[in-house]
Design a protein around this motif. Structure first.
Motif, mmCIF file in Angstrom:
data_model
loop_
_atom_site.group_PDB
_atom_site.id
_atom_site.type_symbol
_atom_site.label_atom_id
_atom_site.label_comp_id
_atom_site.label_asym_id
_atom_site.label_seq_id
_atom_site.Cartn_x
_atom_site.Cartn_y
_atom_site.Cartn_z
ATOM 1 N N LYS A 11 0.806 -0.894 0.126
ATOM 2 C CA LYS A 11 -0.290 0.584 0.584
ATOM 3 C C LYS A 11 1.090 1.416 -0.341
ATOM 4 O O LYS A 11 0.472 2.201 -0.289
ATOM 5 N N VAL A 12 2.481 1.087 1.126
ATOM 6 C CA VAL A 12 2.344 2.589 1.305
ATOM 7 C C VAL A 12 3.368 2.935 -0.255
ATOM 8 O O VAL A 12 3.487 3.570 -0.852
ATOM 9 N N ALA A 14 2.648 2.225 -3.090
ATOM 10 C CA ALA A 14 2.483 2.263 -4.357
ATOM 11 C C ALA A 14 1.807 3.976 -4.133
ATOM 12 O O ALA A 14 0.755 4.498 -4.881
ATOM 13 N N GLY A 15 2.221 4.217 -3.165
ATOM 14 C CA GLY A 15 1.325 6.156 -3.135
ATOM 15 C C GLY A 15 0.380 6.680 -1.801
ATOM 16 O O GLY A 15 0.517 7.231 -1.925
ATOM 17 N N ASN A 16 0.498 5.509 -1.129
ATOM 18 C CA ASN A 16 -1.321 5.557 -0.347
ATOM 19 C C ASN A 16 -0.173 5.924 1.273
ATOM 20 O O ASN A 16 0.592 4.952 1.446
ATOM 21 N N LEU A 17 -0.875 6.758 2.033
ATOM 22 C CA LEU A 17 -0.372 6.287 3.247
ATOM 23 C C LEU A 17 -1.360 5.397 4.002
ATOM 24 O O LEU A 17 -2.665 4.701 3.690
ATOM 25 N N ILE A 18 -1.026 4.469 5.332
ATOM 26 C CA ILE A 18 -1.913 4.447 6.028
ATOM 27 C C ILE A 18 -2.219 4.852 7.111
ATOM 28 O O ILE A 18 -1.563 5.484 7.439
ATOM 29 N N SER A 19 -2.967 4.193 7.754
ATOM 30 C CA SER A 19 -4.043 4.949 8.721
ATOM 31 C C SER A 19 -3.606 4.824 10.278
ATOM 32 O O SER A 19 -2.527 3.828 10.154
ATOM 33 N N GLU A 22 -4.110 1.163 10.887
ATOM 34 C CA GLU A 22 -3.389 0.144 9.794
ATOM 35 C C GLU A 22 -1.944 0.275 10.935
ATOM 36 O O GLU A 22 -1.002 -0.782 11.021
#
Length: 324
Positions: A11-12, A14-19, A22
């Motif tokens: 996920k990271v 791929a350019g997304n931030l984790i919550s 998470e």
């Protein structure tokens, strides 16, 4: 458990931030898998760049604040007997030149007290101007709770970054200090940004906070746009309220660093004070997502020499250079 690590790593990447939720799932996963994934994230976002800085204790002792970890606080009887006003330009410049000559890229002037006065700001601005005229080193400052106008003077003098640690989460901060607030710290960082300066903010691990507090702290830093996150390990100073706190293990510190890397994948996760307590000078952390450090002596405690750090970083394949 390792499946969670792989899922969040992808996920990271791929350019997304984790919550926060998470990030909390990473707390109990095996360190080996977590550290490996964090190092992959570090390499993907930062390559082999390593950001090294040094600090000078520009004004020492007799601090009005009651931060429970600090040997310089006037509220506690510690073994920090040294006390002096703001250093003059000659002393600050000499250290800057020494660090510049040894390949250090950032030099931070740190002062005790809640904030510098306007007169002191003007004085240190002259020092910053001289450093920029006579060296190639970047100048960072940690002058307490200044306002935007003061930061604009500092920016005009040639400084590029302001440091102001959050120390811990909003929830836990009231256990650490009562003489200034979390909101004052946040406003200081925002004022520095408005003045056109980059910001550096992290905290101290081992104050009695939980892993959730640490994650909350980094999430606050992330919301503020912080890209340089100092990770200090508490060195329990005799005479302070935290003198009997347990020192965290190297493995605990590695897990903290790794989770911070998941949260701010493109940041400089910076080992700072207390690094010498872990025994390997931070080597395991530098394989667990950390890619920055404060080298040399700390404010009132001994650190690790620049030469020792440069040797270790070379062996690990890092290149000391500024963030792009």
């Amino acid at each position: 458990m390792t499946g969670i690590v792989e899922t969040l790593k992808e996920k990271v990447l791929a350019g997304n931030l984790i919550s926060k939720e998470e990030a909390m799932t990473l707390v109990d996963v095996p360190l080996e898998a977590l550290a490996l994934a964090a190092d992959e994230i570090r390499e993907a976002f930062c390559g082999n760049r390593f950001d090294m800085c040094t600090i000078i204790n520009g004004k020492c002792g007799k601090c009005s604040e009651d931060c429970k970890y600090c040997s310089q606080s006037a509220h506690y009887n510690t073994n920090c007997e040294e006390s002096y006003p703001l250093l003059d330009t000659r002393a600050i410049l000499a250290q800057a030149k020494n660090n510049d000559d040894r390949g250090v890229l950032r030099y931070s002037i740190v002062t005790s007290g809640k904030r510098l006065s306007n007169v002191e700001v003007d004085q240190v601005c002259e020092s910053i101007k001289t450093i920029k005229a006579e060296t190639g080193i970047e100048v960072c400052v940690s002058f307490g709770l200044l306002d935007e106008e003061q930061f604009r003077k500092i920016k005009a003098a040639g400084a590029s970054r302001v440091h102001c640690n959050l120390e811990s989460s909003r929830r836990f901060f009231k256990e650490v200090c009562s003489t200034h607030t979390y909101d004052e710290k946040i406003e200081t960082l925002k004022a520095a940004q408005r003045a056109g300066l980059s910001i550096c903010s992290g905290g101290i691990m081992g104050l009695g906070e939980t892993m959730e507090d640490r994650i909350d702290m980094v999430l606050t830093a992330r919301e503020l746009g912080v890209k340089s996150i100092p990770v200090n390990l508490l060195n329990p100073i005799p005479g302070t309220p935290y003198e009997h706190n347990r020192i965290l293990t190297n493995e605990e510190l590695c897990k903290i660093v790794a989770i911070f890397r998941f949260l701010i994948p493109d940041g400089s996760i910076r080992l700072a004070g207390g690094r010498g307590l872990v025994g390997d000078k931070g080597e395991k952390c530098f394989k667990s997502g950390a890619n920055a450090a404060i080298s040399g002596d700390m404010l009132t405690t001994a650190g690790i020499t620049v030469e020792t750090d440069l040797k270790l970083l070379g062996e690990l394949g890092y290149e000391v250079r500024l963030e792009s």
